[in-house]
Scaffold this motif. Structure first.
Motif, short mmCIF file in Angstrom:
data_model
loop_
_atom_site.label_atom_id
_atom_site.label_comp_id
_atom_site.label_asym_id
_atom_site.label_seq_id
_atom_site.Cartn_x
_atom_site.Cartn_y
_atom_site.Cartn_z
N VAL A 113 120.36 -25.33 36.76
CA VAL A 113 119.36 -26.25 36.26
C VAL A 113 119.95 -27.65 36.16
CG1 VAL A 113 117.86 -26.81 34.33
CG2 VAL A 113 118.16 -24.44 35.03
N CYS A 114 121.18 -27.74 35.66
CA CYS A 114 121.84 -29.04 35.54
C CYS A 114 122.59 -29.36 36.84
CB CYS A 114 122.82 -29.02 34.37
SG CYS A 114 122.00 -28.86 32.76
N CYS A 115 122.59 -30.61 37.18
CA CYS A 115 123.26 -31.05 38.40
C CYS A 115 124.77 -30.85 38.28
CB CYS A 115 122.93 -32.51 38.68
SG CYS A 115 123.59 -33.14 40.24
N THR A 116 125.35 -30.15 39.24
CA THR A 116 126.79 -29.90 39.24
C THR A 116 127.50 -30.96 40.07
OG1 THR A 116 126.61 -28.47 41.18
CG2 THR A 116 126.36 -27.42 39.02
N ALA A 117 128.84 -30.94 40.01
CA ALA A 117 129.63 -31.91 40.77
C ALA A 117 129.41 -31.75 42.26
CB ALA A 117 131.10 -31.76 40.42
N ASP A 118 129.29 -30.49 42.73
CA ASP A 118 129.06 -30.24 44.16
C ASP A 118 127.73 -30.79 44.61
OD1 ASP A 118 131.49 -28.97 44.38
OD2 ASP A 118 130.65 -26.96 44.02
N LEU A 119 126.69 -30.60 43.78
CA LEU A 119 125.37 -31.12 44.15
C LEU A 119 125.35 -32.64 44.09
CD1 LEU A 119 123.06 -28.57 42.29
CD2 LEU A 119 123.29 -28.85 44.77
N ALA A 120 126.08 -33.20 43.13
CA ALA A 120 126.14 -34.65 43.04
C ALA A 120 126.82 -35.24 44.28
CB ALA A 120 126.91 -35.06 41.78
N LYS A 121 127.85 -34.56 44.82
CA LYS A 121 128.52 -35.03 46.03
C LYS A 121 127.57 -35.01 47.23
CE LYS A 121 133.16 -33.59 44.63
NZ LYS A 121 134.29 -32.65 44.91
N LEU A 122 126.62 -34.06 47.21
CA LEU A 122 125.65 -33.98 48.31
C LEU A 122 124.58 -35.07 48.18
CD1 LEU A 122 125.14 -30.12 48.54
CD2 LEU A 122 126.47 -31.58 50.08
N GLY A 123 124.55 -35.75 47.02
CA GLY A 123 123.60 -36.84 46.83
C GLY A 123 122.20 -36.40 46.50
N VAL A 124 122.02 -35.14 46.07
CA VAL A 124 120.67 -34.65 45.77
C VAL A 124 120.31 -34.86 44.31
CG1 VAL A 124 120.76 -32.97 47.63
CG2 VAL A 124 121.56 -32.32 45.35
N CYS A 125 121.29 -35.17 43.45
CA CYS A 125 121.00 -35.36 42.04
C CYS A 125 122.15 -36.12 41.40
CB CYS A 125 120.79 -34.02 41.33
SG CYS A 125 122.20 -32.90 41.45
N THR A 126 121.95 -36.48 40.15
CA THR A 126 122.98 -37.18 39.38
C THR A 126 123.58 -36.21 38.37
OG1 THR A 126 121.75 -39.24 39.58
CG2 THR A 126 123.44 -39.14 37.87
N GLN A 127 124.89 -36.13 38.34
CA GLN A 127 125.55 -35.19 37.45
C GLN A 127 125.17 -35.46 36.00
OE1 GLN A 127 129.72 -34.86 38.17
NE2 GLN A 127 130.04 -33.21 36.69
N GLY A 128 124.87 -34.39 35.28
CA GLY A 128 124.44 -34.50 33.90
C GLY A 128 122.93 -34.53 33.75
N GLN A 129 122.20 -34.67 34.88
CA GLN A 129 120.75 -34.66 34.86
C GLN A 129 120.25 -33.26 35.25
OE1 GLN A 129 118.85 -37.37 34.05
NE2 GLN A 129 120.60 -38.75 33.82
N ILE A 130 119.00 -32.96 34.89
CA ILE A 130 118.43 -31.70 35.34
C ILE A 130 117.87 -31.88 36.75
CG2 ILE A 130 117.89 -30.92 33.02
CD1 ILE A 130 114.98 -31.61 33.52
N ILE A 131 117.87 -30.81 37.50
CA ILE A 131 117.44 -30.86 38.89
C ILE A 131 115.94 -30.56 38.95
CG2 ILE A 131 117.78 -29.89 41.19
CD1 ILE A 131 120.55 -28.93 40.19
#
Length: 507
Positions: A113-131
């Motif tokens: 549910v929360c943006c992870t470091a891997d997802l943040a690297k992909l540019g799909v979300c901001t870490q610490g935010q919900i997806i």
């Protein structure tokens, strides 16, 4: 979706805690609710309700508007954990059809549910935010609002707002944060949910009309029954007094339920007192109904004047059923607001189901014995009415079993309550079935000038018993009659019996 299932479980637990504190109405109150860890997120379930879309408004009146309103939502954290600024705390509102737009996973891994470091690297979300992603069917949804703690700040308020509902659906509210250091954070405040016709949740709204129709049906049945009761009050038997009590309790139950729902719909505050009275009258009615059917099946007042040694056992069973049913109904109705599936209530359903099964078994066992007794004594009028009563019970039990199977299928295949608009039919059906059986019993045992023929009578029973024995096997002659010497007629002078001579002269 693993996260939603786990959040659903936490929602049930939180709803159960709310019931213990008697939270009322379509106003969902949050009194220091703590966030629970689910996956990589921390959540509080804020409620789930079916809401109908706003109706076209040509009068500038807000009464036809549907909305979810956030009021005085405040997040608090302990003073000792206030020495840093935090990531946002989110309030998310979404319709159940858009549940797949919440959360995501990197490289096909576990959904988060929360943006992870891997997802943040992909540019799909901001870490610490919900997806979350925009809904394909409902533009502008899901709705996400945020608030953050500043350094040394122990509480932060979420801006009050009202969200108009333009699409009919099952809506969910969750409070979520992704900050592991926000320990012991709590949420306070309330959300207000409204349908076009009032504050009743969508699942409950049709039940108000259902209880209105059932109240009218009980009034019509009461008019028939009480008019017959007044006409033939001298012929009334104890069984008919019990039926009168059941009808009276049914009228009170339906009236209280209707007023409970009407007030809830009008004010948005569920009247706890009215709900408790409605639950209690309903539980008493169901208990008395089962006891009356059981006693009739045993032949009470028909082939036996009392229950004898079974009285204490019958009362014990009735008392146990009343307590189990009362607890179940209080948990299910008092303070219940959310349309979320109440799976936690299964703990209270099982005892009631077991006692109902025991009632059915005892009733049909007793009916079999009573029918055999009536047939042996050739009490044909009573036998005919008992056969009709048995047929009605058999049909009712078969229909009940079939509907129970359908209810289990309905709930097991509706995990996310997507068929909430039809859920009201299930409780309404049980009311109609029990009322139909009551009508049949009233028709069979309605007060009339012949009511006493169905009552227990020492003289009548003994007479019928003697006739039955005579028809089955001729009674032997008494011993003193068989041993009596033969009486010969007195002969006259012509050798004819005197009796015959008199007869001839008479002719």
């Amino acid at each position: 979706m693993r996260w939603l299932k786990s959040v659903g479980a936490s929602g049930v637990i939180l709803l159960w805690l709310c019931l213990l504190h008697f939270i009322e109405a379509s106003v969902h109150d949050y009194n220091g609710e703590k966030f629970v860890s689910k996956g990589n997120a921390f959540v509080v379930h804020g409620g789930s309700e079916g809401i109908y879309a706003s109706t076209p408004n040509f009068t500038d009146s807000p009464s036809s508007d549907s909305f979810i309103r956030f009021e005085k939502i405040v997040f608090r954290r302990p003073k000792e954990f206030s020495n840093f600024s935090s990531d946002p705390i989110h309030a998310i509102v979404f319709e159940v059809d858009d549940r797949e737009s919440i959360g995501g996973s990197a490289y096909g891994g576990q959904r988060a549910v929360c943006c992870t470091a891997d997802l943040a690297k992909l540019g799909v979300c901001t870490q610490g935010q919900i997806i979350h992603r925009p809904s394909a069917n409902n533009p502008g949804w899901p709705k996400v609002f945020s608030a953050s703690f500043s350094t040394d700040e122990v509480e932060v308020a979420l801006q009050s707002r009202s969200i108009p509902i333009t699409k009919t659906g099952m809506y969910n509210v969750y409070f979520i944060h992704c900050e592991p250091y926000l320990k012991d954070i709590t949420v306070e405040g309330k959300t207000i949910w409204k349908n076009p016709t009032g504050y009743l949740p969508g699942r409950m709204a049709p039940l108000m009309n259902s209880y209105g129709f059932m109240s009218l049906a009980f009034v019509l049945l009461g008019i028939f029954w009480f008019s017959q009761y007044a006409r033939f009050w001298r012929e009334v038997i104890p069984l008919q007094n019990c039926i009168t009590l059941v009808i009276t309790l049914g009228m009170l139950e339906m009236a209280f339920w209707y007023f409970d729902y009407a007030e809830f719909n009008e004010t948005g505050i569920r009247p706890t007192g009215t709900t408790v009275w409605a639950v209690t009258f309903g539980t008493v009615k169901r208990t008395v109904s089962r006891l009356v059917i059981l006693m009739v099946s045993m032949g009470f007042g028909v082939v036996r004047p009392t229950l004898g040694g079974l009285t204490s056992k019958v009362l014990l069973l009735g008392g146990t059923f009343f307590l189990a049913s009362e607890v179940l109904e209080l948990v299910e109705n008092v303070g219940a607001v959310s349309d979320f599936s109440g799976k936690a209530r299964i703990f209270f359903v099982l005892p009631v189901a077991f006692l109902d099964a025991f009632f059915i078994l005892w009733i049909f066992t007793s009916l079999s014995a009573t029918l055999n007794k009536l047939q042996a004594r050739r009490l044909l009028a009573k036998l005919d009415i008992y056969r009709k009563f048995t047929n009605a019970l058999v049909v009712a039990v078969i229909v009940s079993v079939g509907w129970t199977c359908y209810e289990l299928y309905f709930k097991s295949t509706d995990v996310y309550n997507e068929r909430w608009q039809n859920a009201w039919i299930i409780p309404a059906f049980w009311q109609v079935l029990s009322f139909s059986l009551l009508c049949i019993i009233c028709a069979l045992w309605a007060p009339s000038q012949n009511s006493m023929r169905y009552a227990y009578s020492d003289d009548g029973e003994e007479f019928d018993k003697d006739v039955t024995l005579t028809l089955i096997k001729p009674s032997p002659l008494p011993k003193d009659v068989r041993s009596q010497p033969e009486v010969r007629p007195t002969l006259g002078n012509d050798g004819l019996p005197i009796g015959d001579e008199v007869e001839d002269k008479t002719e």
